[in-house]
Design a protein around this motif. Structure first.
Motif, PDB file in Angstrom:
ATOM      1  N   TYR A 140      60.034  46.778  32.236  1.00 40.87           N
ATOM      2  CA  TYR A 140      58.720  47.377  32.457  1.00 40.87           C
ATOM      3  C   TYR A 140      57.693  46.606  31.636  1.00 40.87           C
ATOM      4  O   TYR A 140      58.053  45.819  30.746  1.00 40.87           O
ATOM      5  CB  TYR A 140      58.715  48.862  32.083  1.00 40.87           C
ATOM      6  N   SER A 141      56.424  46.829  31.946  1.00 38.42           N
ATOM      7  CA  SER A 141      55.376  46.091  31.251  1.00 38.42           C
ATOM      8  C   SER A 141      54.087  46.907  31.229  1.00 38.42           C
ATOM      9  O   SER A 141      53.830  47.702  32.140  1.00 38.42           O
ATOM     10  CB  SER A 141      55.130  44.740  31.938  1.00 38.42           C
ATOM     11  N   ILE A 142      53.302  46.714  30.195  1.00 38.48           N
ATOM     12  CA  ILE A 142      51.951  47.273  30.092  1.00 38.48           C
ATOM     13  C   ILE A 142      50.971  46.128  30.322  1.00 38.48           C
ATOM     14  O   ILE A 142      51.040  45.102  29.642  1.00 38.48           O
ATOM     15  CB  ILE A 142      51.706  47.915  28.706  1.00 38.48           C
ATOM     16  N   ILE A 143      50.077  46.302  31.284  1.00 35.05           N
ATOM     17  CA  ILE A 143      49.282  45.176  31.779  1.00 35.05           C
ATOM     18  C   ILE A 143      47.800  45.520  31.783  1.00 35.05           C
ATOM     19  O   ILE A 143      47.403  46.579  32.290  1.00 35.05           O
ATOM     20  CB  ILE A 143      49.724  44.797  33.212  1.00 35.05           C
ATOM     21  N   ASP A 144      46.976  44.608  31.242  1.00 35.71           N
ATOM     22  CA  ASP A 144      45.533  44.701  31.443  1.00 35.71           C
ATOM     23  C   ASP A 144      45.104  43.509  32.294  1.00 35.71           C
ATOM     24  O   ASP A 144      45.931  42.676  32.686  1.00 35.71           O
ATOM     25  CB  ASP A 144      44.777  44.771  30.109  1.00 35.71           C
ATOM     26  N   ALA A 145      43.808  43.420  32.592  1.00 34.42           N
ATOM     27  CA  ALA A 145      43.339  42.393  33.527  1.00 34.42           C
ATOM     28  C   ALA A 145      43.650  40.977  33.044  1.00 34.42           C
ATOM     29  O   ALA A 145      43.912  40.084  33.847  1.00 34.42           O
ATOM     30  CB  ALA A 145      41.836  42.555  33.766  1.00 34.42           C
ATOM     31  N   SER A 146      43.641  40.767  31.739  1.00 30.98           N
ATOM     32  CA  SER A 146      43.887  39.428  31.201  1.00 30.98           C
ATOM     33  C   SER A 146      45.342  39.000  31.326  1.00 30.98           C
ATOM     34  O   SER A 146      45.659  37.815  31.190  1.00 30.98           O
ATOM     35  CB  SER A 146      43.460  39.376  29.726  1.00 30.98           C
ATOM     36  N   GLN A 147      46.238  39.953  31.588  1.00 28.51           N
ATOM     37  CA  GLN A 147      47.679  39.660  31.643  1.00 28.51           C
ATOM     38  C   GLN A 147      48.249  39.724  33.055  1.00 28.51           C
ATOM     39  O   GLN A 147      49.452  39.570  33.251  1.00 28.51           O
ATOM     40  CB  GLN A 147      48.438  40.660  30.762  1.00 28.51           C
ATOM     41  N   MET A 148      47.393  39.937  34.043  1.00 30.10           N
ATOM     42  CA  MET A 148      47.885  40.176  35.399  1.00 30.10           C
ATOM     43  C   MET A 148      48.686  39.014  35.966  1.00 30.10           C
ATOM     44  O   MET A 148      49.625  39.217  36.730  1.00 30.10           O
ATOM     45  CB  MET A 148      46.716  40.462  36.343  1.00 30.10           C
ATOM     46  N   TYR A 149      48.314  37.793  35.610  1.00 30.85           N
ATOM     47  CA  TYR A 149      48.867  36.647  36.313  1.00 30.85           C
ATOM     48  C   TYR A 149      49.849  35.832  35.478  1.00 30.85           C
ATOM     49  O   TYR A 149      50.099  34.674  35.780  1.00 30.85           O
ATOM     50  CB  TYR A 149      47.725  35.781  36.859  1.00 30.85           C
ATOM     51  N   THR A 150      50.423  36.451  34.437  1.00 24.39           N
ATOM     52  CA  THR A 150      51.579  35.819  33.821  1.00 24.39           C
ATOM     53  C   THR A 150      52.729  35.890  34.815  1.00 24.39           C
ATOM     54  O   THR A 150      52.772  36.769  35.687  1.00 24.39           O
ATOM     55  CB  THR A 150      51.980  36.526  32.513  1.00 24.39           C
ATOM     56  N   MET A 151      53.678  34.984  34.692  1.00 27.08           N
ATOM     57  CA  MET A 151      54.784  34.929  35.650  1.00 27.08           C
ATOM     58  C   MET A 151      55.562  36.247  35.678  1.00 27.08           C
ATOM     59  O   MET A 151      55.899  36.770  36.742  1.00 27.08           O
ATOM     60  CB  MET A 151      55.725  33.769  35.302  1.00 27.08           C
ATOM     61  N   GLU A 152      55.844  36.787  34.482  1.00 22.40           N
ATOM     62  CA  GLU A 152      56.629  38.026  34.408  1.00 22.40           C
ATOM     63  C   GLU A 152      55.909  39.181  35.081  1.00 22.40           C
ATOM     64  O   GLU A 152      56.503  39.948  35.853  1.00 22.40           O
ATOM     65  CB  GLU A 152      56.912  38.373  32.944  1.00 22.40           C
ATOM     66  N   ASN A 153      54.603  39.310  34.807  1.00 17.76           N
ATOM     67  CA  ASN A 153      53.857  40.427  35.384  1.00 17.76           C
ATOM     68  C   ASN A 153      53.624  40.258  36.874  1.00 17.76           C
ATOM     69  O   ASN A 153      53.556  41.255  37.612  1.00 17.76           O
ATOM     70  CB  ASN A 153      52.535  40.613  34.632  1.00 17.76           C
ATOM     71  N   GLN A 154      53.492  39.025  37.347  1.00 13.00           N
ATOM     72  CA  GLN A 154      53.370  38.812  38.789  1.00 13.00           C
ATOM     73  C   GLN A 154      54.614  39.312  39.517  1.00 13.00           C
ATOM     74  O   GLN A 154      54.518  39.877  40.606  1.00 13.00           O
ATOM     75  CB  GLN A 154      53.162  37.325  39.088  1.00 13.00           C
ATOM     76  N   ARG A 155      55.783  39.117  38.905  1.00 17.16           N
ATOM     77  CA  ARG A 155      57.015  39.566  39.551  1.00 17.16           C
ATOM     78  C   ARG A 155      57.050  41.089  39.675  1.00 17.16           C
ATOM     79  O   ARG A 155      57.642  41.625  40.602  1.00 17.16           O
ATOM     80  CB  ARG A 155      58.220  39.083  38.757  1.00 17.16           C
ATOM     81  N   LEU A 156      56.443  41.786  38.703  1.00 15.01           N
ATOM     82  CA  LEU A 156      56.420  43.250  38.754  1.00 15.01           C
ATOM     83  C   LEU A 156      55.345  43.752  39.713  1.00 15.01           C
ATOM     84  O   LEU A 156      55.565  44.719  40.454  1.00 15.01           O
ATOM     85  CB  LEU A 156      56.158  43.809  37.355  1.00 15.01           C
ATOM     86  N   LEU A 157      54.182  43.099  39.706  1.00 15.06           N
ATOM     87  CA  LEU A 157      53.059  43.576  40.508  1.00 15.06           C
ATOM     88  C   LEU A 157      53.164  43.162  41.974  1.00 15.06           C
ATOM     89  O   LEU A 157      52.720  43.895  42.860  1.00 15.06           O
ATOM     90  CB  LEU A 157      51.739  43.046  39.938  1.00 15.06           C
ATOM     91  N   PHE A 158      53.735  42.001  42.240  1.00 12.45           N
ATOM     92  CA  PHE A 158      53.759  41.457  43.604  1.00 12.45           C
ATOM     93  C   PHE A 158      55.188  41.100  44.006  1.00 12.45           C
ATOM     94  O   PHE A 158      55.482  39.948  44.330  1.00 12.45           O
ATOM     95  CB  PHE A 158      52.867  40.221  43.692  1.00 12.45           C
ATOM     96  N   PRO A 159      56.124  42.057  44.025  1.00 16.00           N
ATOM     97  CA  PRO A 159      57.524  41.719  44.308  1.00 16.00           C
ATOM     98  C   PRO A 159      57.744  41.207  45.718  1.00 16.00           C
ATOM     99  O   PRO A 159      58.708  40.483  45.974  1.00 16.00           O
ATOM    100  CB  PRO A 159      58.258  43.051  44.079  1.00 16.00           C
ATOM    101  N   PHE A 160      56.863  41.541  46.672  1.00 11.65           N
ATOM    102  CA  PHE A 160      57.080  41.148  48.064  1.00 11.65           C
ATOM    103  C   PHE A 160      56.925  39.657  48.284  1.00 11.65           C
ATOM    104  O   PHE A 160      57.396  39.118  49.280  1.00 11.65           O
ATOM    105  CB  PHE A 160      56.102  41.866  48.985  1.00 11.65           C
ATOM    106  N   VAL A 161      56.244  38.971  47.355  1.00 13.84           N
ATOM    107  CA  VAL A 161      55.984  37.544  47.574  1.00 13.84           C
ATOM    108  C   VAL A 161      56.884  36.663  46.725  1.00 13.84           C
ATOM    109  O   VAL A 161      56.713  35.482  46.643  1.00 13.84           O
ATOM    110  CB  VAL A 161      54.507  37.188  47.286  1.00 13.84           C
ATOM    111  N   GLN A 162      57.878  37.300  46.055  1.00 16.96           N
ATOM    112  CA  GLN A 162      58.774  36.504  45.205  1.00 16.96           C
ATOM    113  C   GLN A 162      59.820  35.822  46.066  1.00 16.96           C
ATOM    114  O   GLN A 162      60.243  36.337  47.074  1.00 16.96           O
ATOM    115  CB  GLN A 162      59.433  37.404  44.150  1.00 16.96           C
TER     116      GLN A 162
END
Length: 323
Positions: free
Chosen positions: A301-323
């Motif tokens: 799990y992860s806690i995310i603000d706007a500045s952290q949205m596009y780290t690789m780890e957070n992208q995998r959590l936020l956008f799993p359909f495009v992995q």
């Protein structure tokens, strides 16, 4: 035969050989392999947000493990009696295993324990808390720790002298209840004043309640748990320029929530790896059907603000359909 033609034939031969090698290297199911019938009883009227991501993970696992997946709605609001009925119905319909987002109810627990003596039942994301130790397998994140981390993030970036409003909704499901408790405990341990606001399952009534709440002069920080409530809060804030100074935090994941985070409507969100929850639920059900021991995997799990949205780890959590 010309040299050019020889070269073409040789190239085609290499391609054909490569194709045979690639084909034989792929995993193939024997034609006689058993097809497992697995039912997923999910919360709400239809899979949205978190449930949609969980279902995506389940569908991927279903392809990998020769499963025919049936989805069944629990409806709204949370209804323990309806879940009992649905559990019995899926057994009667011939399910080999059942995956369920359980309402935290003694009656649901007893029905799960009864059915689990006949076929595997996996509790997904939410669970009944009083089942006999080890008898019912569960797949979920550490939701209390997720709530604690959200509270920690709020404390670290906010001036909270006017206190924090916690929206209490959906706590019939254990994941939401644990997230709520984790955040509340963390804030209260730091001496922060907490106001609890209860809202029901009627989403149509949420807008009016949130509008009234945000118009209060002392409302400066609001925390919500569950995608539907968090998204609705963001919508109300976006539509009223006077609410720009109100900070919104929460746990949930939809495309609209991500949009609100990116545009500063929502300040911080917590998300867990729902795709993995879905995948592992199906995999573990199949393991039980095969007489194997299910695995206990830690869900990230992860806690995310706007500045952290596009780290690789957070992208995998936020956008799993495009992995």
């Amino acid at each position: 035969m010309t040299r050019k033609r020889k070269s073409i034939i040789l190239a085609l031969g290499v391609c054909a050989a490569a194709g045979v090698i690639a084909f034989t290297a792929l995993p193939h199911r024997p034609e006689t392999e058993e097809v497992y019938q697995i039912s997923y009883i999910y919360r709400g009227e239809m899979p949205e947000g978190v449930q949609q991501i969980i279902l995506q993970g389940m569908e991927q696992a279903a392809t990998s493990f020769n499963v025919e997946l049936t989805t069944v709605s629990s409806g709204t609001p949370a209804d323990a009696k309806k879940q009992e009925t649905l559990l019995k119905k899926e057994v009667d319909n011939g399910a080999d295993a059942i995956l369920i987002e359980s309402v935290n109810s003694d009656d649901v627990r007893k029905e799960i324990e009864k059915i689990n003596s006949e076929i595997p039942v996996i509790e997904v994301n939410s669970w009944t808390q009083k089942e006999k130790t080890g008898e019912i397998h569960k797949v979920h994140a550490d939701n209390y720790a997720l709530g604690q981390k959200l509270g920690e993030k709020i404390l670290g970036q906010s001036e909270l002298s006017e206190g924090v409003v916690l929206i209490k909704s959906g706590t019939e499901y254990t994941d939401v209840a644990q997230q709520y408790k984790g955040t509340k405990d963390k804030l209260e341990a730091s001496g922060i004043s907490i106001e609890e606001v209860k809202v029901g399952a009627d989403e149509a009534a949420h807008s009016a309640a949130f509008l009234k709440l945000m118009r209060k002069p002392k409302t400066r920080h609001i925390v919500a748990f569950g995608s539907a409530v968090l998204e609705q809060l963001g919508k109300v804030k976006q539509e009223e320029p006077d609410f720009n100074s109100i900070a919104i935090y929460g746990i949930g994941n939809t495309n609209q929530i991500i949009n609100y985070l990116e545009n500063g409507i929502i300040q911080v969100i917590g998300v867990s790896n729902e795709y993995s929850i879905g995948y592992l639920s199906v995999r573990n059900a199949v393991k039980e059907l095969r007489g194997e021991e299910p695995e206990n995997n830690e869900i990230r799990y992860s806690i995310i603000d706007a500045s952290q949205m596009y780290t690789m780890e957070n992208q995998r959590l936020l956008f799993p359909f495009v992995q």
